[in-house]
Design a protein around this motif. Structure first.
Motif, PDB file in Angstrom:
ATOM      1  N   VAL A 136      37.280  44.721  44.296  1.00  0.00           N
ATOM      2  CA  VAL A 136      37.714  43.687  43.749  1.00  0.00           C
ATOM      3  C   VAL A 136      38.484  43.703  42.622  1.00  0.00           C
ATOM      4  CG1 VAL A 136      37.564  41.096  43.371  1.00  0.00           C
ATOM      5  CG2 VAL A 136      36.563  42.091  45.235  1.00  0.00           C
ATOM      6  N   ASN A 137      39.801  43.176  42.425  1.00  0.00           N
ATOM      7  CA  ASN A 137      40.540  43.294  40.810  1.00  0.00           C
ATOM      8  C   ASN A 137      41.306  42.207  40.988  1.00  0.00           C
ATOM      9  OD1 ASN A 137      41.442  43.809  38.493  1.00  0.00           O
ATOM     10  ND2 ASN A 137      42.503  45.737  39.311  1.00  0.00           N
ATOM     11  N   ASP A 138      40.761  41.046  40.526  1.00  0.00           N
ATOM     12  CA  ASP A 138      41.497  39.593  40.497  1.00  0.00           C
ATOM     13  C   ASP A 138      41.990  39.223  39.007  1.00  0.00           C
ATOM     14  OD1 ASP A 138      41.159  39.705  43.295  1.00  0.00           O
ATOM     15  OD2 ASP A 138      39.695  38.044  43.382  1.00  0.00           O
ATOM     16  N   ASN A 139      43.140  38.617  38.889  1.00  0.00           N
ATOM     17  CA  ASN A 139      43.323  38.072  37.934  1.00  0.00           C
ATOM     18  C   ASN A 139      44.093  36.611  38.316  1.00  0.00           C
ATOM     19  OD1 ASN A 139      46.365  38.364  35.747  1.00  0.00           O
ATOM     20  ND2 ASN A 139      44.483  37.427  35.155  1.00  0.00           N
ATOM     21  N   TRP A 140      43.384  35.633  37.644  1.00  0.00           N
ATOM     22  CA  TRP A 140      44.081  34.258  37.649  1.00  0.00           C
ATOM     23  C   TRP A 140      44.237  33.649  36.325  1.00  0.00           C
ATOM     24  CZ3 TRP A 140      39.251  35.734  39.480  1.00  0.00           C
ATOM     25  CH2 TRP A 140      39.050  35.655  40.908  1.00  0.00           C
ATOM     26  N   GLY A 141      45.612  32.976  36.246  1.00  0.00           N
ATOM     27  CA  GLY A 141      45.994  32.645  34.760  1.00  0.00           C
ATOM     28  C   GLY A 141      46.740  31.317  34.769  1.00  0.00           C
ATOM     29  N   THR A 142      46.939  30.839  33.556  1.00  0.00           N
ATOM     30  CA  THR A 142      47.776  29.624  33.302  1.00  0.00           C
ATOM     31  C   THR A 142      48.534  29.747  31.970  1.00  0.00           C
ATOM     32  OG1 THR A 142      47.673  27.100  33.268  1.00  0.00           O
ATOM     33  CG2 THR A 142      45.932  28.414  32.424  1.00  0.00           C
ATOM     34  N   HIS A 143      49.248  28.984  31.742  1.00  0.00           N
ATOM     35  CA  HIS A 143      50.061  28.818  30.532  1.00  0.00           C
ATOM     36  C   HIS A 143      49.843  27.376  30.177  1.00  0.00           C
ATOM     37  CE1 HIS A 143      53.095  32.367  31.030  1.00  0.00           C
ATOM     38  NE2 HIS A 143      51.842  32.960  30.816  1.00  0.00           N
ATOM     39  N   TYR A 163      49.054  31.173  37.918  1.00  0.00           N
ATOM     40  CA  TYR A 163      49.516  32.352  38.727  1.00  0.00           C
ATOM     41  C   TYR A 163      47.974  32.876  39.118  1.00  0.00           C
ATOM     42  CZ  TYR A 163      48.836  34.365  34.056  1.00  0.00           C
ATOM     43  OH  TYR A 163      48.384  34.699  32.999  1.00  0.00           O
ATOM     44  N   ARG A 164      47.976  33.781  40.296  1.00  0.00           N
ATOM     45  CA  ARG A 164      47.093  34.662  40.540  1.00  0.00           C
ATOM     46  C   ARG A 164      47.561  35.901  41.204  1.00  0.00           C
ATOM     47  NH1 ARG A 164      44.354  31.614  46.015  1.00  0.00           N
ATOM     48  NH2 ARG A 164      46.453  31.266  47.016  1.00  0.00           N
ATOM     49  N   TYR A 165      46.849  37.001  40.796  1.00  0.00           N
ATOM     50  CA  TYR A 165      47.116  38.197  41.244  1.00  0.00           C
ATOM     51  C   TYR A 165      45.795  38.986  42.035  1.00  0.00           C
ATOM     52  CZ  TYR A 165      51.202  37.610  38.207  1.00  0.00           C
ATOM     53  OH  TYR A 165      52.162  37.030  37.790  1.00  0.00           O
ATOM     54  N   ILE A 166      45.706  38.800  43.230  1.00  0.00           N
ATOM     55  CA  ILE A 166      44.311  39.187  43.973  1.00  0.00           C
ATOM     56  C   ILE A 166      44.611  40.505  44.633  1.00  0.00           C
ATOM     57  CG2 ILE A 166      43.037  38.306  46.002  1.00  0.00           C
ATOM     58  CD1 ILE A 166      43.280  36.237  43.621  1.00  0.00           C
ATOM     59  N   ARG A 219      46.179  41.763  49.650  1.00  0.00           N
ATOM     60  CA  ARG A 219      46.874  41.469  48.351  1.00  0.00           C
ATOM     61  C   ARG A 219      47.839  40.272  48.163  1.00  0.00           C
ATOM     62  NH1 ARG A 219      44.337  45.313  47.612  1.00  0.00           N
ATOM     63  NH2 ARG A 219      44.752  47.452  46.885  1.00  0.00           N
ATOM     64  N   LYS A 220      47.569  39.281  47.249  1.00  0.00           N
ATOM     65  CA  LYS A 220      48.350  38.117  47.046  1.00  0.00           C
ATOM     66  C   LYS A 220      48.845  38.039  45.666  1.00  0.00           C
ATOM     67  CE  LYS A 220      47.494  34.276  49.345  1.00  0.00           C
ATOM     68  NZ  LYS A 220      46.969  33.084  49.974  1.00  0.00           N
ATOM     69  N   LYS A 221      49.911  37.561  45.632  1.00  0.00           N
ATOM     70  CA  LYS A 221      50.561  37.286  44.263  1.00  0.00           C
ATOM     71  C   LYS A 221      51.268  35.940  44.440  1.00  0.00           C
ATOM     72  CE  LYS A 221      51.337  41.893  42.626  1.00  0.00           C
ATOM     73  NZ  LYS A 221      52.153  42.863  42.075  1.00  0.00           N
ATOM     74  N   ARG A 222      50.841  35.073  43.445  1.00  0.00           N
ATOM     75  CA  ARG A 222      51.367  33.809  43.774  1.00  0.00           C
ATOM     76  C   ARG A 222      51.646  33.098  42.232  1.00  0.00           C
ATOM     77  NH1 ARG A 222      52.103  34.576  48.216  1.00  0.00           N
ATOM     78  NH2 ARG A 222      51.333  33.791  50.052  1.00  0.00           N
ATOM     79  N   LYS A 223      52.709  32.342  42.160  1.00  0.00           N
ATOM     80  CA  LYS A 223      53.004  31.625  40.850  1.00  0.00           C
ATOM     81  C   LYS A 223      53.613  30.453  41.086  1.00  0.00           C
ATOM     82  CE  LYS A 223      55.592  32.640  36.790  1.00  0.00           C
ATOM     83  NZ  LYS A 223      56.317  33.611  35.983  1.00  0.00           N
TER      84      LYS A 223
END
Length: 97
Positions: free
Chosen positions: A62-69, A81-84, A90-94
């Protein structure tokens, strides 16, 4: 409007994720040291990271990144955004607000 005193630029929290004596993963919550500009307004760039470690990688990585501005004045998000990466998934959403 009340001034934010809960957090500020450059802060970081680190966590170890375990089950009993097994260390399974590490997690980190990080607020970027520099301001990010969205729609001509200053924003915090906040990221949460999660990653498996040690023997847990046998069952899947597992190497996940969730984020916000987040707007520094209103504390409302402008970008999310999330990069899963979980095993072969794999999933990339913004999202923009």
């Amino acid at each position: 409007m009340k001034k934010n005193s809960a957090f500020t630029f450059g802060e970081e929290l680190q966590f170890d994720v375990s089950y009993g004596w097994l260390n399974l993963a590490e997690a980190k919550l990080q607020i970027n040291r520099r301001v990010v500009t969205e729609n001509s307004r200053p924003h915090y760039k906040i990221d949460a990271f999660g990653k498996t470690k040690g023997a847990a990688t046998i069952f899947g990585r597992v190497n996940d990144n969730w984020g916000t501005h987040m707007d520094t004045g209103t504390l409302l998000p402008s970008v999310s955004y999330r990069y899963i990466e979980e095993g072969k998934y794999r999933k990339k959403r913004k999202g923009l607000f």
